[in-house]
Design an enzyme around this catalytic site. Structure first.
Site, PDB file in Angstrom:
ATOM      1  N   HIS A  25      19.912  19.232  42.802  1.00 24.72           N
ATOM      2  CA  HIS A  25      21.282  19.458  42.800  1.00 24.72           C
ATOM      3  C   HIS A  25      22.156  18.844  41.478  1.00 24.72           C
ATOM      4  CE1 HIS A  25      21.863  20.543  47.199  1.00 24.72           C
ATOM      5  NE2 HIS A  25      20.622  19.899  47.184  1.00 24.72           N
ATOM      6  N   ASP A 125      29.435  19.693  44.387  1.00 27.81           N
ATOM      7  CA  ASP A 125      28.305  20.284  44.967  1.00 27.81           C
ATOM      8  C   ASP A 125      28.590  20.471  46.570  1.00 27.81           C
ATOM      9  OD1 ASP A 125      25.694  19.812  46.642  1.00 27.81           O
ATOM     10  OD2 ASP A 125      25.094  20.571  44.661  1.00 27.81           O
ATOM     11  N   ALA A 361       4.995  19.423  37.187  1.00 26.79           N
ATOM     12  CA  ALA A 361       4.669  20.142  35.985  1.00 26.79           C
ATOM     13  C   ALA A 361       5.778  20.654  35.235  1.00 26.79           C
ATOM     14  CB  ALA A 361       3.705  21.167  36.229  1.00 26.79           C
ATOM     15  N   TRP A 381      16.523  28.164  45.026  1.00 26.85           N
ATOM     16  CA  TRP A 381      17.165  29.385  44.248  1.00 26.85           C
ATOM     17  C   TRP A 381      16.773  28.914  42.900  1.00 26.85           C
ATOM     18  CZ3 TRP A 381      18.691  33.489  45.410  1.00 26.85           C
ATOM     19  CH2 TRP A 381      19.584  34.172  44.346  1.00 26.85           C
ATOM     20  N   ASN A 382      16.897  27.664  42.489  1.00 24.01           N
ATOM     21  CA  ASN A 382      16.253  27.265  40.987  1.00 24.01           C
ATOM     22  C   ASN A 382      15.256  27.995  40.704  1.00 24.01           C
ATOM     23  OD1 ASN A 382      18.651  25.631  40.818  1.00 24.01           O
ATOM     24  ND2 ASN A 382      17.321  23.620  41.368  1.00 24.01           N
ATOM     25  N   SER A 383      14.123  27.838  41.338  1.00 20.56           N
ATOM     26  CA  SER A 383      12.929  28.333  41.136  1.00 20.56           C
ATOM     27  C   SER A 383      12.815  29.817  41.068  1.00 20.56           C
ATOM     28  CB  SER A 383      11.805  27.807  42.088  1.00 20.56           C
ATOM     29  OG  SER A 383      11.504  26.643  41.690  1.00 20.56           O
ATOM     30  N   GLU A 386      14.543  30.993  37.856  1.00 20.59           N
ATOM     31  CA  GLU A 386      13.630  30.698  36.667  1.00 20.59           C
ATOM     32  C   GLU A 386      12.606  31.721  36.574  1.00 20.59           C
ATOM     33  OE1 GLU A 386      14.529  25.953  37.019  1.00 20.59           O
ATOM     34  OE2 GLU A 386      12.622  26.736  37.775  1.00 20.59           O
ATOM     35  N   GLN A 403      15.532  28.961  52.055  1.00 22.37           N
ATOM     36  CA  GLN A 403      14.536  29.475  51.240  1.00 22.37           C
ATOM     37  C   GLN A 403      14.070  30.773  52.035  1.00 22.37           C
ATOM     38  OE1 GLN A 403      11.819  26.325  50.915  1.00 22.37           O
ATOM     39  NE2 GLN A 403      13.405  24.983  49.855  1.00 22.37           N
TER      40      GLN A 403
END
Length: 488
Positions: A25, A125, A361, A381-383, A386, A403
Site C-alpha cells: 500500500h 489509502d 525477487a 493490482w500492482n503485479s 506491472e 484478486q
C-alpha cells in the site's frame, strides 16, 4: 526539519499523504507522489505521515531515503499489535485498526503541518480512511488514492447498497450465501462477477469484525472530495465512464499505470536473478510470484513444483514458507528458509530448468527482462499493472482481496491471461498446472501468441496514457489545477 526545507514548504502548496500499513500500500502512494511531482515539482510539496506496527523494514527505509527533496516523511509512533485486540489473521482489521490507533499522533502531525505550511489536502489509502474526519476538522480537502482498478473502485462505492441486499436476502451462515449469484457492478456489464468473486471480506459476513470494518471503509470512500485511481482509460473504459457519470459532485482521476521503477542500486539478489535470466532464451522463462503477502498450502506448493517440472519450461519461482492462510505473508514474518519446503530433490532435478528464489525477487527487473515470457501471478493490482506495462501475459491465480475480480478482468475481458481449471479440495493438480504453463509458454501455441499480442497492445496503450498528451498525464494536470485553486 532543516530551515531550507521549511522555507520551501511555505512557498509551495502542500499535500499530506497517509498510507495504511503494508509495503504493497505504501509503494503505489509513493510512486504516485513521485509521478505527480515530476510534472508539477515547482508548485507542490508532499509529506508522508506513515502509520506503523513496528520498526520499518530495511527495504522500506531504503525506498524512503531515496525520495526526491520535495517529498518528506514522518514515521508515526508505532502501534503495539497487542493493543489492537484482533481475533483474526485477516489483514483488513490489522490495517484499519492500526490507523485508528494512530489517529491522535496523526492529528498532531497534521495540525503542525497546517500551522507552518500551505496544507490544502489529505490523500488517504482506502484502509486509512479512518482519518477522513481529520480533513473536515482542518478544513482541507480529502482524496482517496485507490491502489486497485476502476472495476474494484466501482464495487467499493456500490457495496453499501449491496449490503442492504445481503441483509434482506442472505442468511448469516456462509452455507446459505449464494456464492454463484451474479452481482451487477456499475460500469462492469462486460464481466460476470459472482458473489464468490468479490473481495473476500464480503464472504466473512459471519465474522462481524472483518465485514463491519470493510463496510465502514466502503461507506467512507463515498465521502471524499476526490478519487485518484491507479488505472488508465483504455484499460477499463466502461468502468471509468460509470465512475464519472456516478460522481457528479466528486472528481475521479485515472492517473495510471503507476508502477515501481527499476532499482538503480546494486543488490545481490537483483544481480543473481538478472545474471540467470541473461543466459536464458528470449521469452522462455515463466516468472512465479504471489505478491508481497500471498502464501500457499504445502500441498499446493508441491503440486506447483511437480507441475513446473512436468511442463519442461524454464521458470523463476519466488518461494514463500507455506501456510493454509493465503494472506499470511502480511502478518507472519518469514523466519524460516522456504526452500526446505519444496519436494525432496526438486531443486537438484530442475537446476538446469529453473531458479528458485526465497521470499523476494526484483519483480520489476524480472518482468522487464527479455527472457521473461509469462507471469504466474496472484493478480494483485500492482503485479497486474506491472505485467501489462512490460507486455507479459499471465496465468491468473487469485488468492484473496479483490484478486478474483482482477482475474476475471484479465481472463474474460482483456484476454491476456489463462486460469487453471479442475481444482480439487482447494488444490490445483500438477497436470493442470503443466497444461496452463504450456498454453501460455509454448511459442507455437496460437492461444499464447494471441495473448502475447493483446498484452503488447495494452503495454503500448499504457505508455501512451503517460505521454505528455496522454489521458493519465492530463488527469494529473487537472488534479494539480484543482489543488492549486484550493490554495488561492
Amino acid at each position: 526539519m532543516n530551515m531550507e526545507l521549511e522555507m520551501e514548504m511555505k512557498k509551495k502548496t502542500c499535500i499530506a499523504m497517509v498510507p495504511c500499513p503494508g509495503h504493497g500500500h505504501l509503494i503505489p502512494l509513493l510512486e504516485f507522489a513521485k509521478r505527480f511531482l515530476l510534472h508539477h515539482r515547482d508548485d507542490f510539496h508532499v509529506t508522508f505521515l506513515i502509520p506503523t506496527l513496528g520498526p520499518p523494514s530495511p527495504s522500506t527505509i531504503a525506498i524512503i531515503n531515496n525520495l526526491p527533496s520535495n517529498i518528506d516523511f514522518t514515521f508515526l509512533p508505532p502501534v503495539n499489535v497487542q493493543d489492537l485486540h484482533i481475533q483474526t489473521d485477516h489483514p483488513v482489521p490489522q490495517m484499519v485498526l492500526t490507523v485508528r490507533h494512530t489517529l491522535p499522533s496523526l492529528k498532531d502531525a497534521l495540525a503542525s503541518l497546517t500551522s507552518r505550511t500551505n496544507l490544502v489536502a489529505l490523500v488517504l489509502d482506502v484502509f486509512s480512511l479512518e482519518a477522513l474526519h481529520l480533513a473536515k476538522e482542518l478544513n482541507i480537502s480529502s482524496y482517496l488514492a485507490f491502489a486497485s482498478g476502476a472495476a474494484t473502485l466501482s464495487f467499493t462505492l456500490s457495496f453499501p447498497k449491496f449490503d442492504e441486499s445481503f441483509s434482506s436476502e442472505f442468511e448469516f451462515q456462509p452455507e446459505f450465501l449464494d456464492l454463484e449469484r451474479t452481482m451487477d457492478v456499475p460500469g462492469c456489464d462486460y464481466a460476470s462477477f459472482k458473489v464468490k468473486d468479490l473481495p473476500d471480506p464480503v464472504l466473512f459476513r459471519r465474522s462481524g469484525e472483518i465485514y463491519t470494518l470493510f463496510l465502514s471503509v466502503c461507506q467512507k470512500a463515498s465521502l471524499v472530495d476526490g478519487i485518484i485511481v491507479n488505472t488508465f482509460n483504455d484499460l477499463e473504459p466502461e468502468a471509468m465512464r460509470a465512475l464519472h457519470n456516478g460522481s457528479s459532485s466528486r472528481s475521479v482521476y485515472a492517473v495510471g499505470p503507476i508502477v515501481a521503477q527499476p532499482n538503480q542500486n546494486q543488490d545481490e539478489k537483483i544481480d543473481e536473478c538478472i545474471a540467470w535470466l541473461n543466459h536464458q532464451p528470449s521469452k522462455s522463462v515463466l516468472y512465479i510470484c504471489f505478491g508481497s503477502g500471498g502464501t500457499l498450502s504445502q500441498e499446493q506448493v508441491n503440486e506447483i513444483a511437480f507441475g513446473l517440472e512436468l511442463s519442461g519450461h524454464k521458470f523463476l519461482w519466488v518461494v514463500r514458507v507455506p501456510n493454509k492462510i493465503p494472506n499470511s505473508g502480511y502478518v507472519i514474518g518469514q523466519k524460516e528458509d522456504p526452500i526446505q519446503y519444496l519436494p525432496p530433490g526438486f531443486v537438484e532435478r530442475t537446476k538446469e530448468q529453473g531458479l528458485v528464489v526465497p521470499s523476494w525477487a526484483p519483480q520489476i527487473e524480472i518482468l522487464a527482462h527479455g527472457s521473461t515470457g509469462g507471469f504466474l501471478s496472484h493478480c494483485g493490482w500492482n503485479s497486474t499493472l506491472e505485467s501489462i506495462v512490460h507486455g507479459v501475459p499471465m496465468i491468473a491465480w487469485p488468492l484473496f482481496a479483490e484478486q478474483r475480480m482482477n482475474a476475471i478482468l484479465l481472463t474474460d475481458v482483456l484476454r491476456v491471461a489463462v486460469r487453471p481449471q479442475g481444482e480439487e479440495d482447494g488444490v490445483e493438480n500438477r497436470e493442470e498446472i503443466a497444461k496452463v504453463v504450456k498454453r501460455i509458454m509454448d511459442h507455437g501455441n496460437e492461444e499464447g501468441l494471441e495473448m502475447r499480442k493483446r498484452t503488447q497492445e495494452l503495454s503500448y496503450a499504457a505508455a501512451a496514457a503517460l505521454t505528455e498528451n496522454g489521458s493519465s498525464t492530463k488527469a494529473l494536470s487537472s488534479l494539480a489545477h484543482e489543488l492549486l485553486n484550493k490554495n488561492l
